[in-house]
Design a protein around this motif. Structure first.
Motif, PDB file in Angstrom:
ATOM      1  N   ARG A  73       0.815  -1.217   0.000  1.00  9.00           N
ATOM      2  CA  ARG A  73       0.000   0.000   0.000  1.00  9.00           C
ATOM      3  C   ARG A  73       0.853   1.273   0.000  1.00  9.00           C
ATOM      4  NH1 ARG A  73      -1.782   3.918  -0.219  1.00  9.00           N
ATOM      5  NH2 ARG A  73      -3.563   5.042   0.640  1.00  9.00           N
ATOM      6  N   TYR A  74       1.948   1.269   0.770  1.00  6.33           N
ATOM      7  CA  TYR A  74       2.683   2.518   0.957  1.00  6.33           C
ATOM      8  C   TYR A  74       3.979   2.611   0.161  1.00  6.33           C
ATOM      9  CZ  TYR A  74      -0.715   3.421   4.546  1.00  6.33           C
ATOM     10  OH  TYR A  74      -1.899   3.647   5.187  1.00  6.33           O
ATOM     11  N   ILE A  75       4.473   1.500  -0.373  1.00 12.90           N
ATOM     12  CA  ILE A  75       5.706   1.593  -1.158  1.00 12.90           C
ATOM     13  C   ILE A  75       5.470   1.198  -2.615  1.00 12.90           C
ATOM     14  CG2 ILE A  75       8.079   0.774  -1.427  1.00 12.90           C
ATOM     15  CD1 ILE A  75       8.156   0.362   1.596  1.00 12.90           C
ATOM     16  N   ILE A  76       4.898  -0.011  -2.830  1.00 15.81           N
ATOM     17  CA  ILE A  76       4.774  -0.510  -4.197  1.00 15.81           C
ATOM     18  C   ILE A  76       3.735   0.274  -4.996  1.00 15.81           C
ATOM     19  CG2 ILE A  76       4.248  -2.544  -5.592  1.00 15.81           C
ATOM     20  CD1 ILE A  76       5.361  -4.256  -3.323  1.00 15.81           C
ATOM     21  N   LEU A  77       2.545   0.454  -4.408  1.00 21.15           N
ATOM     22  CA  LEU A  77       1.471   1.114  -5.145  1.00 21.15           C
ATOM     23  C   LEU A  77       1.838   2.543  -5.562  1.00 21.15           C
ATOM     24  CD1 LEU A  77      -1.171   0.023  -6.154  1.00 21.15           C
ATOM     25  CD2 LEU A  77      -2.333   1.039  -4.198  1.00 21.15           C
ATOM     26  N   PRO A  78       2.395   3.361  -4.655  1.00 22.09           N
ATOM     27  CA  PRO A  78       2.811   4.707  -5.096  1.00 22.09           C
ATOM     28  C   PRO A  78       3.840   4.648  -6.220  1.00 22.09           C
ATOM     29  CG  PRO A  78       2.808   4.574  -2.709  1.00 22.09           C
ATOM     30  CD  PRO A  78       2.571   3.182  -3.202  1.00 22.09           C
ATOM     31  N   HIS A  79       4.729   3.647  -6.151  1.00 24.55           N
ATOM     32  CA  HIS A  79       5.742   3.520  -7.194  1.00 24.55           C
ATOM     33  C   HIS A  79       5.103   3.200  -8.546  1.00 24.55           C
ATOM     34  CE1 HIS A  79       9.647   2.595  -8.935  1.00 24.55           C
ATOM     35  NE2 HIS A  79       9.108   1.528  -9.465  1.00 24.55           N
ATOM     36  N   LEU A  80       3.956   2.503  -8.507  1.00 26.48           N
ATOM     37  CA  LEU A  80       3.308   2.076  -9.758  1.00 26.48           C
ATOM     38  C   LEU A  80       2.376   3.131 -10.350  1.00 26.48           C
ATOM     39  CD1 LEU A  80       2.395  -1.683  -9.114  1.00 26.48           C
ATOM     40  CD2 LEU A  80       4.209  -0.781 -10.564  1.00 26.48           C
ATOM     41  N   THR A  81       2.169   4.252  -9.644  1.00 18.84           N
ATOM     42  CA  THR A  81       1.172   5.233 -10.104  1.00 18.84           C
ATOM     43  C   THR A  81       1.357   5.611 -11.575  1.00 18.84           C
ATOM     44  OG1 THR A  81       1.450   6.172  -7.922  1.00 18.84           O
ATOM     45  CG2 THR A  81      -0.016   7.331  -9.420  1.00 18.84           C
ATOM     46  N   ARG A  82       2.590   5.934 -11.928  1.00 15.31           N
ATOM     47  CA  ARG A  82       2.853   6.350 -13.300  1.00 15.31           C
ATOM     48  C   ARG A  82       2.512   5.233 -14.290  1.00 15.31           C
ATOM     49  NH1 ARG A  82       7.202   9.679 -15.892  1.00 15.31           N
ATOM     50  NH2 ARG A  82       7.848   8.590 -17.771  1.00 15.31           N
ATOM     51  N   ALA A  83       2.908   4.005 -13.957  1.00 15.18           N
ATOM     52  CA  ALA A  83       2.620   2.874 -14.838  1.00 15.18           C
ATOM     53  C   ALA A  83       1.109   2.662 -14.972  1.00 15.18           C
ATOM     54  CB  ALA A  83       3.302   1.612 -14.320  1.00 15.18           C
ATOM     55  N   ILE A  84       0.387   2.789 -13.859  1.00 20.34           N
ATOM     56  CA  ILE A  84      -1.071   2.605 -13.904  1.00 20.34           C
ATOM     57  C   ILE A  84      -1.708   3.668 -14.802  1.00 20.34           C
ATOM     58  CG2 ILE A  84      -3.205   2.653 -12.547  1.00 20.34           C
ATOM     59  CD1 ILE A  84      -1.571   1.532 -10.191  1.00 20.34           C
ATOM     60  N   THR A  85      -1.270   4.925 -14.625  1.00 20.45           N
ATOM     61  CA  THR A  85      -1.797   5.992 -15.476  1.00 20.45           C
ATOM     62  C   THR A  85      -1.567   5.656 -16.940  1.00 20.45           C
ATOM     63  OG1 THR A  85      -0.797   7.411 -13.789  1.00 20.45           O
ATOM     64  CG2 THR A  85      -1.881   8.504 -15.639  1.00 20.45           C
ATOM     65  N   VAL A  86      -0.351   5.257 -17.254  1.00 18.43           N
ATOM     66  CA  VAL A  86      -0.015   4.971 -18.646  1.00 18.43           C
ATOM     67  C   VAL A  86      -0.863   3.820 -19.186  1.00 18.43           C
ATOM     68  CG1 VAL A  86       1.817   4.098 -20.142  1.00 18.43           C
ATOM     69  CG2 VAL A  86       2.315   5.913 -18.524  1.00 18.43           C
ATOM     70  N   VAL A  87      -1.029   2.759 -18.393  1.00 18.01           N
ATOM     71  CA  VAL A  87      -1.841   1.625 -18.845  1.00 18.01           C
ATOM     72  C   VAL A  87      -3.267   2.084 -19.146  1.00 18.01           C
ATOM     73  CG1 VAL A  87      -2.946  -0.509 -18.080  1.00 18.01           C
ATOM     74  CG2 VAL A  87      -0.506  -0.196 -17.740  1.00 18.01           C
ATOM     75  N   ILE A  88      -3.842   2.872 -18.251  1.00 17.63           N
ATOM     76  CA  ILE A  88      -5.215   3.339 -18.446  1.00 17.63           C
ATOM     77  C   ILE A  88      -5.320   4.183 -19.718  1.00 17.63           C
ATOM     78  CG2 ILE A  88      -7.008   4.851 -17.513  1.00 17.63           C
ATOM     79  CD1 ILE A  88      -6.172   3.894 -14.715  1.00 17.63           C
ATOM     80  N   LEU A  89      -4.372   5.106 -19.873  1.00 20.32           N
ATOM     81  CA  LEU A  89      -4.437   6.004 -21.025  1.00 20.32           C
ATOM     82  C   LEU A  89      -4.305   5.254 -22.343  1.00 20.32           C
ATOM     83  CD1 LEU A  89      -2.130   8.825 -19.615  1.00 20.32           C
ATOM     84  CD2 LEU A  89      -4.605   8.630 -19.451  1.00 20.32           C
ATOM     85  N   ILE A  90      -3.266   4.426 -22.444  1.00 19.05           N
ATOM     86  CA  ILE A  90      -3.004   3.750 -23.710  1.00 19.05           C
ATOM     87  C   ILE A  90      -4.138   2.766 -24.035  1.00 19.05           C
ATOM     88  CG2 ILE A  90      -1.390   2.311 -24.993  1.00 19.05           C
ATOM     89  CD1 ILE A  90      -0.101   4.905 -24.228  1.00 19.05           C
TER      90      ILE A  90
END
Lengths: 276, 290
Positions: free
Chosen positions: B201-218
């Protein structure tokens, strides 16, 4: 983030990972297995795994006794042709934007990307009518043009992110040594850009090969590639499972192999360099 | 450090790309806009003329339109949720030290390379078919009635097929993103007694924010145009149950041969895509290093 793990934990995660991977891959595996069964064995209930009647007949029949080779060849010509044409137009543009960026370069790149978001259905009718008028319907050259235009923004973006990584100092050094613009492109830039161009080419061949909107709407028989052929093949349900599977297996095999080689570039290419 | 002449050369090099993309966008769009205000049916070519907003009114009054709009949003939303959630879970699993990493990845990525008509036909015939499909065999094995996937649950079935195709893409991006996460940080958190959930919740998920945004957008860009899967399996049916906006426009043009109405639908799709694109570009712009 590889960490030392206990052997027990490693065994459990390995088992779990393999189970998940096999579940995801299973539909493709099942299709390949079905393609080697006789038609009767393919629809047998309960489904046959090891006890099936194995045969190569489906491949022989699909390849030999139908127009399948033509569809296959159309796919090759359209995918490779549209990619090469796209590269010819995109390489100079990406080069210029990467090495001679202006004030509006970023806006221009974003605008190019935004053309990707235009829904294909919105331009389908005019394209169809224009194709009708100019005799381009059901021709390979027509599809080459449309797929090139469709993928051009991706090609430009991918090349741009690769070119950006070539250090500009090298080009300046070449310029100092008196190299002309043409020599600079030919002898300095090209060798460094080849890997980027190759991955761009690979990814776009994959995208063009798998395209299934324009190929379905703009072709009927002569220029139809595999995607259009399989889409219409599946109409007579349950009749030719083994042959359909063999036709499908041959349709995806070249791309599966190309794709496995280009995994790493795939992430980078399809995220426009945002994830590397 | 560019001279006047290299600037000129650069303009000439960009020009062809800009020109073809401009033509590709503007000519067809202008024609579609023009047709959308005209009476234009291929079956009665003699009756033509301006009809104002009638074609648009027909769309907004058609119950099919609202169903198609809902279906389109359900497809995009459903596939996004499935691929992001499962993608993160599978990426976490693949990121562990497991045997055979290379081959595992090859198996997981495979569905992404399967062309839409083939993916759809595998699921339709080999799995979901009520007589010969594997799911039917499985149901009978348990003494249950086979589920009529594409007949009774067309939208969820299509969402399932499309999610299977896009799950590898999401997974691959999350795996790539996880590789840049520093292990020291995680180890320190573990030593401080942070639970696995808290570490996520506090380390991995924040690190993935950019990747999640990109996945959603593309994925949204591609999912809004999903066509081949529906064409191959349900043809938008039964009735209009699995008709999305692109498919509805396609039906108006090809089956009903009503160019005017289809064009109006096309313009509506453009407006919709622009609304989505506006938010996408704002989000994506921050994450692209142009």
């Amino acid at each position: 983030m590889a960490r030392a793990a206990s052997p027990r934990r490693k065994l459990i995660t390995t088992l779990a990972a393999w189970t998940v991977a096999l579940i995801i891959f299973f539909p493709v595996l099942w299709m390949i297995l079905t393609s080697f069964k006789t038609e009767a064995s393919a629809v047998a209930m309960p489904p046959q795994f090891l006890s099936a009647d194995w045969t190569l007949e489906n491949y022989v029949e699909v390849w030999g006794r139908s127009a399948y080779p033509r569809f296959f060849w159309n796919s090759v010509v359209i995918a490779v042709g549209s990619t090469l044409l796209g590269l010819v137009i995109a390489i100079p543009a990406a080069w210029a934007m990467a090495f001679v960026p202006g004030k509006r370069t970023k806006d221009l790149l974003m605008w190019m990307l935004s053309t990707k978001m235009m829904p294909a259905v919105a331009v389908m009718i005019p394209i169809y009518l224009l194709f009708l008028r100019f005799g381009l319907l059901d021709t390979r050259i027509g599809l080459v043009l449309v797929l090139m235009l469709m993928n051009l923004p991706i090609i430009i973006w991918m090349l741009y992110t690769y070119f950006k990584e070539i250090p500009a100092e090298i080009l300046e050094a070449a310029r100092m040594d008196g190299a002309s613009l043409w020599n600079e492109i030919l002898y300095v830039l090209t060798p460094m850009a080849v890997p980027g161009i190759a991955s761009t080419m690979l990814l776009n061949i994959i995208l063009a090969w798998n395209e299934a909107f324009w190929t379905i709407t703009l072709t009927t028989t002569r220029a139809a590639p595999l995607s259009a052929f399989i889409a219409s093949f599946s109409a007579p349900q349950g009749l030719f499972y083994a042959k359909l599977s063999a036709a499908s297996a041959m349709a995806i095999l070249p791309i599966l192999i190309l794709g496995w080689f280009s995994q790493k570039q795939l992430v980078r290419g399809l995220t426009f360099g945002a994830v590397k | 450090m560019s001279t006047q002449s290299t600037r000129m050369a650069a303009r000439f090099m960009v020009a062809p790309s800009v020109l073809v993309l401009l033509v590709w966008m503007i000519v067809p769009l202008a024609m579609t806009a023009y047709f959308s205000f005209r009476l234009y049916r291929l079956l009665s070519p003699d009756r033509t003329g301006w009809v104002g907003f009638n074609n648009y009114v027909w769309f907004f009054n058609s119950p099919d339109f609202w169903l198609a709009l809902t279906n389109t949003l359900m497809l995009v939303g459903g596939v996004l949720v499935i691929t992001v959630v499962l993608g993160i879970l599978i990426a976490l699993l693949l990121d562990q030290p497991v045997k055979g990493q290379g081959l595992l990845r090859i198996l997981v990525i495979a569905p992404f390379f399967v062309m839409p008509p083939v993916a759809a036909s595998i699921w339709e015939n080999l799995f979901m078919h009520p007589q010969n499909g594997l799911f039917a065999a499985l149901a009978r094995g348990f003494g249950a009635q086979p589920i009529l996937f594409l007949e009774s649950y067309p939208m969820p079935s299509v969402i399932g097929i499309v999610a299977w195709e896009w799950l590898p893409f999401a997974t691959l991006i999350f795996v790539t993103a996880l590789q840049s996460l520093s292990s020291e940080q995680l180890e320190a958190a573990e030593m401080d007694g942070a639970s696995a959930f808290n570490r996520f919740r506090y380390i991995i998920l924040p690190h993935l924010t950019r990747a999640i945004t990109v996945v959603i957008l593309i994925q949204t860009i591609f999912l809004l145009g999903i066509f081949g899967e529906i064409f191959t399996t349900t043809q938008g049916g039964p009735g209009s149950a699995s008709t999305t906006l692109p498919y509805m426009i396609f039906k108006q043009a090809i089956a009903a041969k009503d160019i005017g109405r289809a064009a109006a639908g096309g313009i509506i799709a453009v407006i919709l895509a622009n609304i989505v694109a506006y938010f996408l570009m704002r989000g994506l712009g921050r994450h692209l290093d142009a």
